[in-house]
Design a protein around this motif. Structure first.
Motif, mmCIF file in Angstrom:
data_model
loop_
_atom_site.group_PDB
_atom_site.id
_atom_site.type_symbol
_atom_site.label_atom_id
_atom_site.label_comp_id
_atom_site.label_asym_id
_atom_site.label_seq_id
_atom_site.Cartn_x
_atom_site.Cartn_y
_atom_site.Cartn_z
ATOM 1 N N SER A 1 4.849 -0.294 0.142
ATOM 2 C CA SER A 1 4.172 -0.048 1.429
ATOM 3 C C SER A 1 2.992 -1.005 1.607
ATOM 4 O O SER A 1 2.206 -1.204 0.671
ATOM 5 C CB SER A 1 3.665 1.391 1.505
ATOM 6 N N TYR B 1 -2.294 2.523 4.157
ATOM 7 C CA TYR B 1 -3.258 3.347 3.431
ATOM 8 C C TYR B 1 -4.643 3.231 4.059
ATOM 9 O O TYR B 1 -5.355 4.227 4.212
ATOM 10 C CB TYR B 1 -3.320 2.924 1.961
ATOM 11 N N MET C 1 6.229 3.764 -2.011
ATOM 12 C CA MET C 1 4.779 3.651 -2.149
ATOM 13 C C MET C 1 4.383 2.290 -2.704
ATOM 14 O O MET C 1 3.389 1.692 -2.279
ATOM 15 C CB MET C 1 4.263 4.755 -3.071
#
Length: 379
Positions: free
Chosen positions: A363, A368, A360
């Motif tokens: 990323s 997102y 995360m």
């Protein structure tokens, strides 16, 4: 006289559908099984698609005024380490959060007086070429040209019209609450989610200075050790999470906490059945991992209203099918995305959690943005 509609269910989906139909001059009667307005103790996150829907229904500004806007979302580890942040600047407007009670109040105020019939729990229905007959627990029955069923994830109508597949229950369960503390929290923390090996905790400040929060643990609602959970038991799991989480739990009254299992309907969605249309969780229950349950219910109502407005001379059975075609793809995609996010967020193995958090953190932000943009768009 305009066609007569019966709506079953007085939650967000049913009320917003009543508003939309009445705006088009339809004859609407709404039946709700509770004896009066619901008194929820949770919050609602409203993405731009929900705000668009509220604008279509003529109440967007009222809801914004009682809500709190957010321009970013942050993910933390249980020790408070920053994992990632996502700005909402690419969206057409910020995300908003409102107390569910405030949203329902505004919806109730917009429905015409005399529309809602309380204490009316239905037990069965029958559809013919002429319309729909609905039976109630008090042995009365009513007839209508069309019926919209917005009776939630356990919809009797859906189970009768679509006996399979059944709802899918996640392997984690959820508590939600709103703090009762007088001291405002909203100046100290923003919209966030905290991931740990023991569970997951979400924080959403409200305009009042209170906090709407949720806590997820692996397990199911019916497990005895989970069934009895209260503030003390939640503190045993989340008490060593980073500040303010223990403080938030301790400042929530037991009566302001609700507990629910998490479930969805994974495939083979169908909403339209000639004179009957399913809406909201009755049509497409979705896990709350993207905050889209209420948003999609509102979107349902606005899309249906606009279809009727744009095609006043077309048969409503045709418009119900067109509604289904417009909504199916987005619902399917969001259902899959929300389920995957929930499973990933509930990992408990320390090594896997470390790998997940690192993924995360590294990323690229466009991933997102793509996800948030898809759920917020209305097509």
């Amino acid at each position: 006289m305009k066609d007569k509609f019966v709506i079953i269910g007085g939650g967000i989906a049913g009320l917003s559908a009543a508003i939309g139909l009445q705006a088009q001059g339809m004859n609407v009667q709404l039946y709700e099984k509770n004896e009066g307005p619901r008194q929820p103790v949770t919050g609602v996150i409203l993405a731009p698609n929900a705000l668009w829907a509220l604008d279509q229904l003529g109440i967007g500004e009222q809801v914004r005024k009682c809500g709190k806007a957010f321009d970013a979302f942050t993910i933390y580890s249980d020790k408070g380490k920053h994992i990632s942040s996502q700005s909402f600047s690419f969206l057409p407007e910020p995300m908003f959060a409102v107390h569910r009670l405030d949203l329902l109040r505004i919806l109730h105020e917009q429905v015409k007086p005399g529309t809602i019939v309380w204490d009316s729990d239905y037990t069965d229905f029958e559809q013919t070429s002429e319309g729909v007959t609905i039976q109630f627990k008090n042995e009365s029955n009513i007839q209508a040209d069309y019926a919209l069923f917005a009776d939630g994830v356990g919809s009797l109508c859906r189970s009768k019209l679509r006996p399979s597949p059944p709802v899918r229950v996640a392997k984690y369960t959820c508590w939600q609450g709103v703090t009762s503390a007088k001291q405002p929290f909203d100046s100290r923390i923003g919209l966030s989610e905290t991931l740990g090996t023991k569970g997951r905790f979400g924080i959403c400040p409200l305009a009042s200075g209170q906090i709407y929060w949720f806590a997820c643990l692996n397990g199911t609602y019916t497990e005895k050790q989970i069934e009895q959970f209260g503030v003390n038991e939640l503190m045993m799991h989340f008490g060593d999470f980073h500040a303010l989480i223990p403080e938030i739990i301790q400042n929530t009254r037991p009566k302001d906490i609700v507990h629910n299992d998490i479930m969805d309907l994974p495939s083979k969605h169908k909403f339209a059945f000639e004179h009957i249309l399913l809406l909201g969780d009755a049509a497409h229950p979705i896990t709350p991992n993207m905050g889209q349950g209420a948003c999609q219910a509102l979107e349902d109502a606005a899309v249906l209203m606009n279809l009727i407005k744009a095609h006043p001379d077309r048969a409503l059975e045709e418009l119900f099918l067109q509604f289904e075609q417009k909504r199916l793809m987005k619902i399917r995609v969001l259902t899959k995305m929300a389920w995957s996010i929930g499973n990933l967020s509930q990992w408990s193995n320390p090594l896997l959690c470390t790998i997940r958090n690192l993924g995360m953190e590294l990323s690229p932000s466009f991933l997102y943005r793509k996800q948030f943009k898809y759920m917020s768009d209305v097509k």
